[in-house]
Design a protein around this motif. Structure first.
Motif, PDB file in Angstrom:
ATOM      1  N   GLN A  32      -1.414  16.574  -4.539  1.00 23.29           N
ATOM      2  CA  GLN A  32      -0.433  17.654  -4.668  1.00 23.29           C
ATOM      3  C   GLN A  32      -0.551  18.340  -6.033  1.00 23.29           C
ATOM      4  O   GLN A  32      -0.526  19.567  -6.125  1.00 23.29           O
ATOM      5  CB  GLN A  32       0.970  17.083  -4.463  1.00 23.29           C
ATOM      6  N   LEU A  33      -0.707  17.550  -7.081  1.00 20.26           N
ATOM      7  CA  LEU A  33      -0.815  18.097  -8.426  1.00 20.26           C
ATOM      8  C   LEU A  33      -2.120  18.866  -8.621  1.00 20.26           C
ATOM      9  O   LEU A  33      -2.153  19.860  -9.362  1.00 20.26           O
ATOM     10  CB  LEU A  33      -0.702  16.974  -9.463  1.00 20.26           C
ATOM     11  N   ARG A  34      -3.180  18.405  -7.966  1.00 23.24           N
ATOM     12  CA  ARG A  34      -4.463  19.105  -8.060  1.00 23.24           C
ATOM     13  C   ARG A  34      -4.481  20.379  -7.233  1.00 23.24           C
ATOM     14  O   ARG A  34      -5.342  21.235  -7.415  1.00 23.24           O
ATOM     15  CB  ARG A  34      -5.608  18.193  -7.601  1.00 23.24           C
ATOM     16  N   GLY A  35      -3.560  20.474  -6.274  1.00 24.60           N
ATOM     17  CA  GLY A  35      -3.517  21.651  -5.424  1.00 24.60           C
ATOM     18  C   GLY A  35      -4.548  21.643  -4.316  1.00 24.60           C
ATOM     19  O   GLY A  35      -4.885  22.696  -3.761  1.00 24.60           O
ATOM     20  N   THR A  36      -5.025  20.448  -3.942  1.00 22.58           N
ATOM     21  CA  THR A  36      -5.969  20.339  -2.832  1.00 22.58           C
ATOM     22  C   THR A  36      -5.198  20.176  -1.525  1.00 22.58           C
ATOM     23  O   THR A  36      -3.978  20.026  -1.524  1.00 22.58           O
ATOM     24  CB  THR A  36      -6.898  19.129  -3.014  1.00 22.58           C
ATOM     25  N   ASP A  37      -5.924  20.197  -0.408  1.00 23.28           N
ATOM     26  CA  ASP A  37      -5.263  20.005   0.885  1.00 23.28           C
ATOM     27  C   ASP A  37      -5.495  18.600   1.417  1.00 23.28           C
ATOM     28  O   ASP A  37      -5.381  18.349   2.613  1.00 23.28           O
ATOM     29  CB  ASP A  37      -5.734  21.050   1.897  1.00 23.28           C
ATOM     30  N   GLN A  38      -5.799  17.672   0.519  1.00 25.72           N
ATOM     31  CA  GLN A  38      -6.058  16.286   0.933  1.00 25.72           C
ATOM     32  C   GLN A  38      -4.793  15.628   1.474  1.00 25.72           C
ATOM     33  O   GLN A  38      -3.692  15.849   0.962  1.00 25.72           O
ATOM     34  CB  GLN A  38      -6.581  15.464  -0.242  1.00 25.72           C
ATOM     35  N   VAL A  39      -4.985  14.806   2.496  1.00 29.09           N
ATOM     36  CA  VAL A  39      -3.891  14.052   3.113  1.00 29.09           C
ATOM     37  C   VAL A  39      -4.151  12.565   2.903  1.00 29.09           C
ATOM     38  O   VAL A  39      -5.299  12.112   2.948  1.00 29.09           O
ATOM     39  CB  VAL A  39      -3.802  14.365   4.621  1.00 29.09           C
ATOM     40  N   THR A  40      -3.098  11.823   2.670  1.00 31.23           N
ATOM     41  CA  THR A  40      -3.195  10.365   2.584  1.00 31.23           C
ATOM     42  C   THR A  40      -2.514   9.748   3.792  1.00 31.23           C
ATOM     43  O   THR A  40      -1.362  10.088   4.102  1.00 31.23           O
ATOM     44  CB  THR A  40      -2.539   9.838   1.299  1.00 31.23           C
TER      45      THR A  40
ATOM     46  N   GLY B 175       0.783  -1.225   0.000  1.00 36.61           N
ATOM     47  CA  GLY B 175       0.000   0.000   0.000  1.00 36.61           C
ATOM     48  C   GLY B 175       0.816   1.276   0.000  1.00 36.61           C
ATOM     49  O   GLY B 175       0.294   2.350  -0.338  1.00 36.61           O
ATOM     50  N   LEU B 176       2.094   1.194   0.362  1.00 33.29           N
ATOM     51  CA  LEU B 176       2.898   2.418   0.489  1.00 33.29           C
ATOM     52  C   LEU B 176       3.108   3.145  -0.836  1.00 33.29           C
ATOM     53  O   LEU B 176       2.890   4.372  -0.915  1.00 33.29           O
ATOM     54  CB  LEU B 176       4.232   2.108   1.169  1.00 33.29           C
ATOM     55  N   PRO B 177       3.519   2.462  -1.897  1.00 31.40           N
ATOM     56  CA  PRO B 177       3.641   3.170  -3.172  1.00 31.40           C
ATOM     57  C   PRO B 177       2.305   3.699  -3.683  1.00 31.40           C
ATOM     58  O   PRO B 177       2.251   4.766  -4.302  1.00 31.40           O
ATOM     59  CB  PRO B 177       4.217   2.102  -4.113  1.00 31.40           C
ATOM     60  N   ILE B 178       1.229   2.960  -3.435  1.00 33.01           N
ATOM     61  CA  ILE B 178      -0.100   3.414  -3.844  1.00 33.01           C
ATOM     62  C   ILE B 178      -0.462   4.703  -3.106  1.00 33.01           C
ATOM     63  O   ILE B 178      -0.997   5.650  -3.701  1.00 33.01           O
ATOM     64  CB  ILE B 178      -1.148   2.322  -3.565  1.00 33.01           C
ATOM     65  N   ALA B 179      -0.149   4.764  -1.827  1.00 30.12           N
ATOM     66  CA  ALA B 179      -0.421   5.969  -1.044  1.00 30.12           C
ATOM     67  C   ALA B 179       0.342   7.159  -1.609  1.00 30.12           C
ATOM     68  O   ALA B 179      -0.183   8.284  -1.661  1.00 30.12           O
ATOM     69  CB  ALA B 179      -0.043   5.740   0.414  1.00 30.12           C
ATOM     70  N   ASN B 180       1.566   6.934  -2.041  1.00 27.29           N
ATOM     71  CA  ASN B 180       2.335   8.007  -2.667  1.00 27.29           C
ATOM     72  C   ASN B 180       1.631   8.520  -3.915  1.00 27.29           C
ATOM     73  O   ASN B 180       1.607   9.727  -4.195  1.00 27.29           O
ATOM     74  CB  ASN B 180       3.730   7.516  -3.038  1.00 27.29           C
ATOM     75  N   GLY B 181       1.072   7.613  -4.687  1.00 22.54           N
ATOM     76  CA  GLY B 181       0.355   8.016  -5.893  1.00 22.54           C
ATOM     77  C   GLY B 181      -0.850   8.878  -5.579  1.00 22.54           C
ATOM     78  O   GLY B 181      -1.107   9.894  -6.248  1.00 22.54           O
ATOM     79  N   LEU B 182      -1.599   8.495  -4.551  1.00 27.62           N
ATOM     80  CA  LEU B 182      -2.754   9.283  -4.127  1.00 27.62           C
ATOM     81  C   LEU B 182      -2.315  10.656  -3.623  1.00 27.62           C
ATOM     82  O   LEU B 182      -2.944  11.680  -3.919  1.00 27.62           O
ATOM     83  CB  LEU B 182      -3.524   8.535  -3.040  1.00 27.62           C
ATOM     84  N   ALA B 183      -1.237  10.682  -2.853  1.00 21.93           N
ATOM     85  CA  ALA B 183      -0.732  11.945  -2.322  1.00 21.93           C
ATOM     86  C   ALA B 183      -0.210  12.847  -3.443  1.00 21.93           C
ATOM     87  O   ALA B 183      -0.414  14.067  -3.431  1.00 21.93           O
ATOM     88  CB  ALA B 183       0.376  11.680  -1.308  1.00 21.93           C
ATOM     89  N   LEU B 184       0.454  12.241  -4.417  1.00 23.35           N
ATOM     90  CA  LEU B 184       0.954  13.016  -5.551  1.00 23.35           C
ATOM     91  C   LEU B 184      -0.208  13.616  -6.338  1.00 23.35           C
ATOM     92  O   LEU B 184      -0.142  14.775  -6.775  1.00 23.35           O
ATOM     93  CB  LEU B 184       1.808  12.130  -6.461  1.00 23.35           C
ATOM     94  N   ALA B 185      -1.272  12.842  -6.523  1.00 20.81           N
ATOM     95  CA  ALA B 185      -2.439  13.352  -7.240  1.00 20.81           C
ATOM     96  C   ALA B 185      -3.021  14.569  -6.535  1.00 20.81           C
ATOM     97  O   ALA B 185      -3.370  15.576  -7.168  1.00 20.81           O
ATOM     98  CB  ALA B 185      -3.491  12.256  -7.364  1.00 20.81           C
TER      99      ALA B 185
END
Length: 323
Positions: free
Chosen positions: A129-137, A117-127
């Protein structure tokens, strides 16, 4: 921490405890056949983190993830239906306990692969970051997962790109049947964060106040764009690696001591001792949790199995034939 937050953490922990106890009882009495990894003893970690997350935030977890599912707001009726392999389940009965997903609540992935799950979490976090939202994974994993390549690769990339991710190691002292000290070269997993230039924090995962405060700092850091944190939440699993586990590999008296310090029951008494909640209120919360579980079990039991055609859907991408 307000009384409402503290009571809310207990409410979530009570729901997790009630769900786990019911599911284990159904397996042990032969009413349900499923591969199940109990998170009993680790409830406070998930309940404390869940109190800090928004619905839009993401959670990734492991096969021992019931507590993380519930704390993120996954609906119990459809969760139970999935556990029982029913067509009304979150994944139409095809995922089972080890592969829960519910994007509507932010529970994105439950993986049966250790550390997967760790690399997948990075992908969600990167998304995010790229969208410019304040979402946390937040990605949850066990101590054994910190010894595989995916952990180190994910930490390195998250540190390099300052991703809004919280790596939460729920250190229950055992990787399957191997004691932590017999398979890990460092005394503290949190110390490994220094290699990737972000904070590592070790916390008593069974203490709701300490867990909440440590998680709040890590989540606030990620949300404000300061990057990742590695949380090492110390805890213990009450029922071994899996249901058939006799725990013979554990040190004598270790399990008995852990169960005698049940974090949910200790928290319950703490709420009473500090006049944060009354006995009547806590009993009411516990009764409501059991009632909710009973309704969810009935929903799952009464639900039909998946249609046969479901075995061929969600498997391959359907492509139109070219003219």
């Amino acid at each position: 921490m307000s009384p409402e937050v503290l009571t809310g953490i207990f409410t979530t922990a009570a729901r997790i405890k009630a769900c786990d106890e019911k599911f284990r009882s159904l397996i042990l009495t032969g009413q349900v056949s499923a591969q199940y990894y109990s998170p009993r003893g680790q409830e406070i970690i998930a309940a404390s983190i869940g109190a800090l997350l928004n619905t839009s935030d993401y959670v990734v977890t492991t096969y021992r993830g019931l507590h993380d599912h519930i704390a993120k707001g996954v609906p119990l009726d459809r969760l139970w239906a999935e556990f029982m392999g029913k067509g009304t389940g979150l994944c139409k009965g095809k995922g089972g306990p080890m592969h829960i997903t519910h994007p509507e609540s932010g529970l994105m992935v439950t993986t049966g692969i250790v550390g997967g799950g760790l690399p997948i979490a990075n992908g969600l976090a990167l998304a995010a970051q790229l969208r410019g939202t304040d979402q946390v994974t937040v990605v949850n994993f066990g101590d054994g997962a910190t010894n595989i390549g995916a952990f180190h690769e994910a930490c390195n990339l998250a540190g390099l790109w300052r991703l809004p991710v919280v790596f939460c190691c729920q250190n229950n002292r055992y990787a399957e049947h191997t004691a932590f000290e017999d398979g890990t070269s460092v005394a503290r997993i949190a110390d490994r964060a220094a290699s990737y230039d972000f904070p590592g924090v070790r916390v008593d995962g069974n203490d709701p106040v300490a867990m909440y405060e440590a998680a709040r700092e890590a989540i606030d850091r990620a949300r404000s764009g300061e990057g990742p944190t590695l949380l090492e939440a110390m805890t213990f699993r009450f029922y071994g690696h899996q249901m058939s586990d006799n725990n013979a590999y554990m040190k004598p008296g270790e399990l008995d001591e852990a169960r005698a310090n049940d974090p949910v029951l200790l928290f319950r008494q703490w709420l009473l001792d500090n006049d944060i909640a009354t006995e009547e209120r806590l009993a009411e919360i516990e009764a409501a949790a059991k009632d909710e579980v009973a309704r969810a079990v009935k929903f799952a039991t009464d639900s039909p199995p998946p249609e046969l055609a479901e075995g061929l859907t969600d498997v391959y991408q359907e492509q139109e034939e070219s003219a």
